[in-house]
Motif scaffolding. Structure first.
Motif, short mmCIF file in Angstrom:
data_model
loop_
_atom_site.label_atom_id
_atom_site.label_comp_id
_atom_site.label_asym_id
_atom_site.label_seq_id
_atom_site.Cartn_x
_atom_site.Cartn_y
_atom_site.Cartn_z
N CYS A 27 40.57 45.88 -103.33
CA CYS A 27 40.35 45.37 -104.50
C CYS A 27 41.22 43.89 -104.58
O CYS A 27 41.73 43.46 -103.81
N LEU A 28 40.53 43.28 -105.65
CA LEU A 28 41.12 41.81 -106.06
C LEU A 28 42.74 41.66 -106.23
O LEU A 28 42.79 41.08 -107.73
N SER A 29 43.27 42.11 -105.56
CA SER A 29 45.11 42.18 -106.42
C SER A 29 45.36 40.49 -106.15
O SER A 29 44.84 39.80 -105.39
N LEU A 30 46.55 40.19 -106.45
CA LEU A 30 47.00 38.91 -106.34
C LEU A 30 47.11 38.37 -105.09
O LEU A 30 46.39 37.12 -104.74
N GLU A 31 47.50 39.20 -104.00
CA GLU A 31 47.68 38.72 -102.64
C GLU A 31 46.24 38.42 -102.07
O GLU A 31 45.87 37.49 -101.39
N VAL A 32 45.19 39.09 -102.47
CA VAL A 32 43.67 39.17 -101.82
C VAL A 32 43.10 37.68 -102.51
O VAL A 32 42.55 37.09 -102.01
N ARG A 33 43.43 37.73 -103.99
CA ARG A 33 42.91 36.36 -104.43
C ARG A 33 43.43 35.18 -103.86
O ARG A 33 42.62 34.45 -103.77
N GLU A 34 44.87 35.32 -103.60
CA GLU A 34 45.56 34.12 -103.15
C GLU A 34 44.82 33.70 -101.62
O GLU A 34 44.78 32.75 -101.19
N GLY A 35 44.72 34.94 -100.99
CA GLY A 35 44.15 34.98 -99.54
C GLY A 35 42.81 34.45 -99.41
O GLY A 35 42.36 33.55 -98.70
N LEU A 36 42.07 34.84 -100.75
CA LEU A 36 40.40 34.23 -100.44
C LEU A 36 40.53 32.52 -100.88
O LEU A 36 39.63 32.05 -100.19
N ARG A 37 41.38 32.38 -102.06
CA ARG A 37 41.46 30.81 -102.11
C ARG A 37 41.85 30.10 -100.71
O ARG A 37 41.05 29.07 -100.71
N ALA A 38 42.72 30.75 -99.98
CA ALA A 38 43.34 29.77 -99.07
C ALA A 38 42.10 29.84 -97.94
O ALA A 38 41.88 28.84 -97.17
N ALA A 39 41.42 31.05 -97.60
CA ALA A 39 40.60 31.07 -96.75
C ALA A 39 39.25 30.20 -97.09
O ALA A 39 38.55 29.41 -96.05
#
Length: 255
Positions: A27-39
């Motif tokens: 799911c698009l949790s905060l850590e996933v959202r931040e990780g996707l932005r960085a990726a």
């Protein structure tokens, strides 16, 4: 980058971005959202990388959508526009992207798969825009009208019911189907076919598709001609015909 999103920069110019929270159905949790932005930023800024594949860890979920617990805890109303790192929307990208959907792509999971240029799906994958079932909305789905027929889009959004990967392929949402064990290989094959093309031609081609989507016929023609000038004037535009005439593989320089 955190381990919530994995980044594999391959030597062949392909980046594989993996949402790595299978225990949370990716799911698009905060850590996933931040990780996707960085990726996505890393992918765009690396000139050696030309195509990105986005997938989810595990077999059950590509991405099950937003973090509903977070929405409850924060009392979230309208999500900020930059909350989700969406390719070509809240994230500026100039290179092709492929979603490799390996399980459920529900709500925000559909959203990020839709945002990619192309989509490969496992035969066991399912897609759904489930917002009506939890009292939310899906304004991000508006561009879907350029991908599938209006009445099919209407049914999907109004009912919130999942569709199979086969159905998604039939209506034009998915480019290619693959058995679960062959999903990434199929996505890599599609990425490789893109890499075979001249880099500036690929960029001009992608620009042409998007301009055609967003403009009327005459305006799109004019804009596409302008977007193609750099390609026509490049060294690669001369190398391609020379290689064809010489019956040899072209050596692209992207200039």
């Amino acid at each position: 980058m955190s381990d919530a999103v994995l980044f594999d920069a391959r030597d062949d110019g392909i980046a594989i971005i993996t949402i790595n929270r299978p225990d949370q159905r990716n799911c698009l949790s905060l850590e996933v959202r931040e990780g996707l932005r960085a990726a996505w930023t890393r992918f765009e800024c690396d000139p050696a990388l030309r195509v990105a594949i986005l997938t989810g860890a595990g077999e059950k979920a590509f991405c099950a959508g937003g973090d509903l617990k977070e929405m409850v805890e924060t009392g979230m109303t309208v999500p900020p526009r930059d909350m989700f790192a969406l390719p070509y929307d809240s994230i500026e990208l100039s290179k092709p992207t492929i979603a490799a959907v390996n399980g459920v792509a529900f709500a925000g999971g559909w959203m990020i798969a839709q945002a990619c240029d192309l989509c490969v799906a496992s035969t066991s994958a399912k897609f759904a825009i489930t917002e009506v079932r939890v009292g939310r909305s899906s304004p991000w789905a508006a561009p879907l009208i350029h991908m599938i027929p209006q009445r099919i889009m209407m049914e999907i959004i109004l009912t919130g019911k999942p569709i199979t990967a086969q159905r998604a392929y039939e209506i034009g949402l998915v480019n290619r189907l693959a058995e679960p064990e062959s999903l990434i290989a199929t996505a890599l094959e599609l990425a490789g076919e893109i890499l075979d093309g001249a880099p500036l031609s690929v960029k001009a081609g992608r620009d042409t598709v998007m301009l055609s989507t967003e403009m009327g016929r005459s305006a799109a023609l004019q804009a596409a001609r302008h977007a193609s000038e750099h390609c026509y004037m490049s060294e690669d535009a001369q190398e391609g015909p020379r290689a064809f005439a010489g019956k040899r593989p072209p050596e692209w320089k992207a200039r």
